[in-house]
Scaffold this motif. Structure first.
Motif, PDB file in Angstrom:
ATOM      1  N   VAL A 176       0.839  -1.203   0.000  1.00 43.33           N
ATOM      2  CA  VAL A 176       0.000   0.000   0.000  1.00 43.33           C
ATOM      3  C   VAL A 176       0.873   1.252   0.000  1.00 43.33           C
ATOM      4  CG1 VAL A 176      -1.716   1.328   1.275  1.00 43.33           C
ATOM      5  CG2 VAL A 176      -1.937  -1.150   1.119  1.00 43.33           C
ATOM      6  N   LEU A 177       1.911   1.251   0.819  1.00 45.38           N
ATOM      7  CA  LEU A 177       2.820   2.399   0.863  1.00 45.38           C
ATOM      8  C   LEU A 177       3.496   2.620  -0.487  1.00 45.38           C
ATOM      9  CD1 LEU A 177       4.310   1.775   4.398  1.00 45.38           C
ATOM     10  CD2 LEU A 177       3.035   3.813   3.707  1.00 45.38           C
ATOM     11  N   ALA A 178       3.814   1.537  -1.182  1.00 49.43           N
ATOM     12  CA  ALA A 178       4.406   1.667  -2.506  1.00 49.43           C
ATOM     13  C   ALA A 178       3.422   2.303  -3.487  1.00 49.43           C
ATOM     14  CB  ALA A 178       4.867   0.303  -3.018  1.00 49.43           C
ATOM     15  N   LEU A 179       2.146   1.935  -3.402  1.00 49.38           N
ATOM     16  CA  LEU A 179       1.125   2.534  -4.259  1.00 49.38           C
ATOM     17  C   LEU A 179       0.961   4.024  -3.950  1.00 49.38           C
ATOM     18  CD1 LEU A 179      -1.559  -0.313  -4.184  1.00 49.38           C
ATOM     19  CD2 LEU A 179      -0.230   0.413  -6.181  1.00 49.38           C
ATOM     20  N   ILE A 180       1.060   4.379  -2.667  1.00 43.04           N
ATOM     21  CA  ILE A 180       0.971   5.790  -2.282  1.00 43.04           C
ATOM     22  C   ILE A 180       2.185   6.548  -2.793  1.00 43.04           C
ATOM     23  CG2 ILE A 180       0.945   7.389  -0.328  1.00 43.04           C
ATOM     24  CD1 ILE A 180      -0.592   5.205   1.236  1.00 43.04           C
ATOM     25  N   ALA A 181       3.372   5.968  -2.619  1.00 41.82           N
ATOM     26  CA  ALA A 181       4.607   6.625  -3.065  1.00 41.82           C
ATOM     27  C   ALA A 181       4.606   6.847  -4.572  1.00 41.82           C
ATOM     28  CB  ALA A 181       5.817   5.793  -2.653  1.00 41.82           C
ATOM     29  N   ALA A 182       4.002   5.913  -5.309  1.00 43.93           N
ATOM     30  CA  ALA A 182       3.952   6.018  -6.772  1.00 43.93           C
ATOM     31  C   ALA A 182       2.861   6.965  -7.257  1.00 43.93           C
ATOM     32  CB  ALA A 182       3.737   4.636  -7.381  1.00 43.93           C
ATOM     33  N   GLY A 183       2.005   7.433  -6.354  1.00 43.81           N
ATOM     34  CA  GLY A 183       0.905   8.304  -6.738  1.00 43.81           C
ATOM     35  C   GLY A 183      -0.326   7.569  -7.212  1.00 43.81           C
ATOM     36  N   ALA A 184      -0.305   6.234  -7.151  1.00 45.14           N
ATOM     37  CA  ALA A 184      -1.472   5.455  -7.593  1.00 45.14           C
ATOM     38  C   ALA A 184      -2.633   5.604  -6.624  1.00 45.14           C
ATOM     39  CB  ALA A 184      -1.088   3.984  -7.741  1.00 45.14           C
ATOM     40  N   ILE A 185      -2.323   5.684  -5.327  1.00 41.51           N
ATOM     41  CA  ILE A 185      -3.333   6.024  -4.320  1.00 41.51           C
ATOM     42  C   ILE A 185      -3.106   7.473  -3.935  1.00 41.51           C
ATOM     43  CG2 ILE A 185      -4.160   5.625  -1.969  1.00 41.51           C
ATOM     44  CD1 ILE A 185      -3.472   2.709  -2.254  1.00 41.51           C
ATOM     45  N   ASP A 186      -4.102   8.299  -4.185  1.00 41.52           N
ATOM     46  CA  ASP A 186      -4.025   9.731  -3.902  1.00 41.52           C
ATOM     47  C   ASP A 186      -4.723  10.016  -2.574  1.00 41.52           C
ATOM     48  OD1 ASP A 186      -3.939  12.471  -3.869  1.00 41.52           O
ATOM     49  OD2 ASP A 186      -5.151  12.747  -5.677  1.00 41.52           O
ATOM     50  N   LEU A 187      -3.962  10.483  -1.595  1.00 46.19           N
ATOM     51  CA  LEU A 187      -4.520  10.748  -0.265  1.00 46.19           C
ATOM     52  C   LEU A 187      -4.956  12.195  -0.074  1.00 46.19           C
ATOM     53  CD1 LEU A 187      -2.000   8.764   2.003  1.00 46.19           C
ATOM     54  CD2 LEU A 187      -4.200   8.011   1.101  1.00 46.19           C
ATOM     55  N   SER A 188      -4.851  13.011  -1.110  1.00 45.22           N
ATOM     56  CA  SER A 188      -5.104  14.446  -0.943  1.00 45.22           C
ATOM     57  C   SER A 188      -6.542  14.767  -0.541  1.00 45.22           C
ATOM     58  CB  SER A 188      -4.745  15.195  -2.231  1.00 45.22           C
ATOM     59  OG  SER A 188      -5.544  14.752  -3.321  1.00 45.22           O
ATOM     60  N   ALA A 189      -7.490  13.898  -0.882  1.00 40.08           N
ATOM     61  CA  ALA A 189      -8.894  14.168  -0.553  1.00 40.08           C
ATOM     62  C   ALA A 189      -9.273  13.726   0.855  1.00 40.08           C
ATOM     63  CB  ALA A 189      -9.807  13.483  -1.558  1.00 40.08           C
ATOM     64  N   PHE A 190      -8.423  12.926   1.498  1.00 39.51           N
ATOM     65  CA  PHE A 190      -8.748  12.421   2.824  1.00 39.51           C
ATOM     66  C   PHE A 190      -8.377  13.450   3.889  1.00 39.51           C
ATOM     67  CE2 PHE A 190      -8.400   8.757   0.101  1.00 39.51           C
ATOM     68  CZ  PHE A 190      -9.461   7.966   0.513  1.00 39.51           C
ATOM     69  N   ARG A 191      -9.199  13.497   4.931  1.00 39.37           N
ATOM     70  CA  ARG A 191      -9.024  14.524   5.959  1.00 39.37           C
ATOM     71  C   ARG A 191      -9.093  13.895   7.343  1.00 39.37           C
ATOM     72  NH1 ARG A 191     -12.700  18.175   8.413  1.00 39.37           N
ATOM     73  NH2 ARG A 191     -14.371  17.437   7.043  1.00 39.37           N
ATOM     74  N   ALA A 192      -8.237  14.374   8.229  1.00 41.10           N
ATOM     75  CA  ALA A 192      -8.221  13.889   9.616  1.00 41.10           C
ATOM     76  C   ALA A 192      -8.554  15.024  10.567  1.00 41.10           C
ATOM     77  CB  ALA A 192      -6.854  13.317   9.957  1.00 41.10           C
ATOM     78  N   GLU A 193      -9.381  14.713  11.543  1.00 39.41           N
ATOM     79  CA  GLU A 193      -9.656  15.643  12.634  1.00 39.41           C
ATOM     80  C   GLU A 193      -8.914  15.122  13.855  1.00 39.41           C
ATOM     81  OE1 GLU A 193     -13.926  15.861  12.726  1.00 39.41           O
ATOM     82  OE2 GLU A 193     -13.978  17.113  10.918  1.00 39.41           O
ATOM     83  N   THR A 194      -8.037  15.928  14.421  1.00 36.47           N
ATOM     84  CA  THR A 194      -7.088  15.446  15.419  1.00 36.47           C
ATOM     85  C   THR A 194      -7.447  15.923  16.829  1.00 36.47           C
ATOM     86  OG1 THR A 194      -5.608  17.334  15.041  1.00 36.47           O
ATOM     87  CG2 THR A 194      -5.229  15.341  13.733  1.00 36.47           C
ATOM     88  N   PHE A 195      -7.138  15.060  17.789  1.00 34.51           N
ATOM     89  CA  PHE A 195      -7.306  15.337  19.212  1.00 34.51           C
ATOM     90  C   PHE A 195      -6.062  14.813  19.927  1.00 34.51           C
ATOM     91  CE2 PHE A 195     -11.490  15.054  17.427  1.00 34.51           C
ATOM     92  CZ  PHE A 195     -12.309  15.913  18.162  1.00 34.51           C
ATOM     93  N   ASP A 196      -5.722  15.412  21.074  1.00 34.55           N
ATOM     94  CA  ASP A 196      -4.613  14.848  21.835  1.00 34.55           C
ATOM     95  C   ASP A 196      -5.153  13.790  22.791  1.00 34.55           C
ATOM     96  OD1 ASP A 196      -5.296  16.046  24.423  1.00 34.55           O
ATOM     97  OD2 ASP A 196      -4.445  17.918  23.680  1.00 34.55           O
TER      98      ASP A 196
END
Length: 337
Positions: free
Chosen positions: A292-312
């Protein structure tokens, strides 16, 4: 160090200061940057699941930085960014699988949960070496986004176990959830000609469909042929799953990665005549995270649309409520120490 804890006589998570975990043989110490907080975690402190002995630190998929290793020959090095996978099982075929700092899926998982009781909802996590996957330099996503990686890998495992063939038409059932939206991106990355979304939350489905022209939202009366179904749905309604299976072309397959709680009445005669397969797929082999990380590194999986809401970690109660109410689709909740 700061930590979330599950303690006796409490049905909620609590925030505590605890001692640093010891670095035992075969383990790696990681400084946590972000950990995924799925909605179903609200049930963890209730006592109805098989969990590690209390008190323990819960946790799920996380991103962190290696601090030290117990084995001098360990392939991981200090300062290396890694993905932390909580899945654990024994070397044989016995049903003893479960998740560190979480729950077991079979009674025999208790020995793993006792040995590795503490998860990633803390400043540091100590886990077995095989649970860590190095993050390639070409992956630039923020830790709070990347900690969702287990959901992408679960989808990829379903496609592989179901013997997905590139160029086919894929339907994703339960496509508006955290897993379903992740699966849509994976399907495109591995060569789906078209991804058809099936789900209840139309607004979310439309958001996902807007990401790529190969993604379409199905109408209730759609009957177009399918080559593969990845079923990410939960709940009691299996009728949609059955209907999708009956649209499979010859040699097409349906893989279940979700958590339907009712039995499905498949037309087994039809499955037989078309040489269709029905496959169950739970989580994924540790090595699949690197794919999966290889697909992300290659740009095949685009994470730009995903959003995280963070809490401590000190906001764990509010974070848990927010995850239950607002997680889903392209949005998830992440804990940051």
């Amino acid at each position: 160090m700061k930590s979330v804890r599950v303690v006796e006589q409490s049905s909620q998570f609590v925030a505590r200061d605890i001692e640093r975990p010891a670095l035992v043989s075969g383990a790696v110490r990681v400084r946590i940057q972000a950990a995924f907080l799925p909605p179903y975690f609200e049930h963890l402190p209730s006592g109805s699941w098989q969990t590690p002995p209390r008190p323990f630190t819960p946790g799920q998929c996380a991103i962190g930085v290696v601090e030290e290793t117990a084995d001098p020959d360990c392939s991981l090095r200090r300062g290396q960014s890694v993905y932390c996978d909580m899945y654990i099982e024994g070397p044989g075929s016995e049903a003893d699988h479960g998740f560190i700092g979480c729950f077991g899926l079979a009674p025999a998982a208790s020995r793993h949960l006792a040995k590795w009781s503490n998860g990633t909802f803390a400043e540091e996590f100590v886990g077995p070496e095989h649970c860590f996957t190095p993050i390639p330099e070409g992956v630039g996503a923020a830790p709070e986004i990347l900690c969702r990686l287990g959901w992408f890998a679960t989808a990829l495992a379903g496609f592989r176990r179901g013997v997905f063939q590139p160029g086919g038409v894929v339907a994703i059932n339960g496509a508006a959830g955290l897993l379903g939206t992740s699966a849509a991106s994976v399907a495109l990355a591995i060569g789906a000609a078209q991804v058809r979304l099936v789900g209840r939350r139309t607004a979310v489905l439309q958001q996902v469909a807007a990401l790529d022209s190969r993604i379409v939202v199905e109408d209730a009366d759609d009957q177009s042929p399918l080559d593969f179904v990845l079923d990410c749905a939960g709940g009691e309604n299996a009728s949609t799953s059955v209907a999708l299976s009956e649209r499979l072309r010859r040699f097409g397959n349906i893989a279940f990665v979700g958590a339907l709680t009712s039995r499905a009445a498949f037309n087994t005669s039809l499955l037989m005549r078309n040489s269709n397969s029905v496959v169950g797929s739970f989580w994924f082999p540790h090595g699949l995270a690197a794919d999966v990380l290889a697909l992300i590194a290659a740009g095949a999986i685009d994470l730009s649309a995903f959003r995280a809401e963070t809490f401590d970690t000190g906001q764990i109660v509010a974070a848990m409520k927010h995850s239950v109410r607002h997680s889903g689709g392209l949005v998830h909740v992440a804990l940051k120490p």
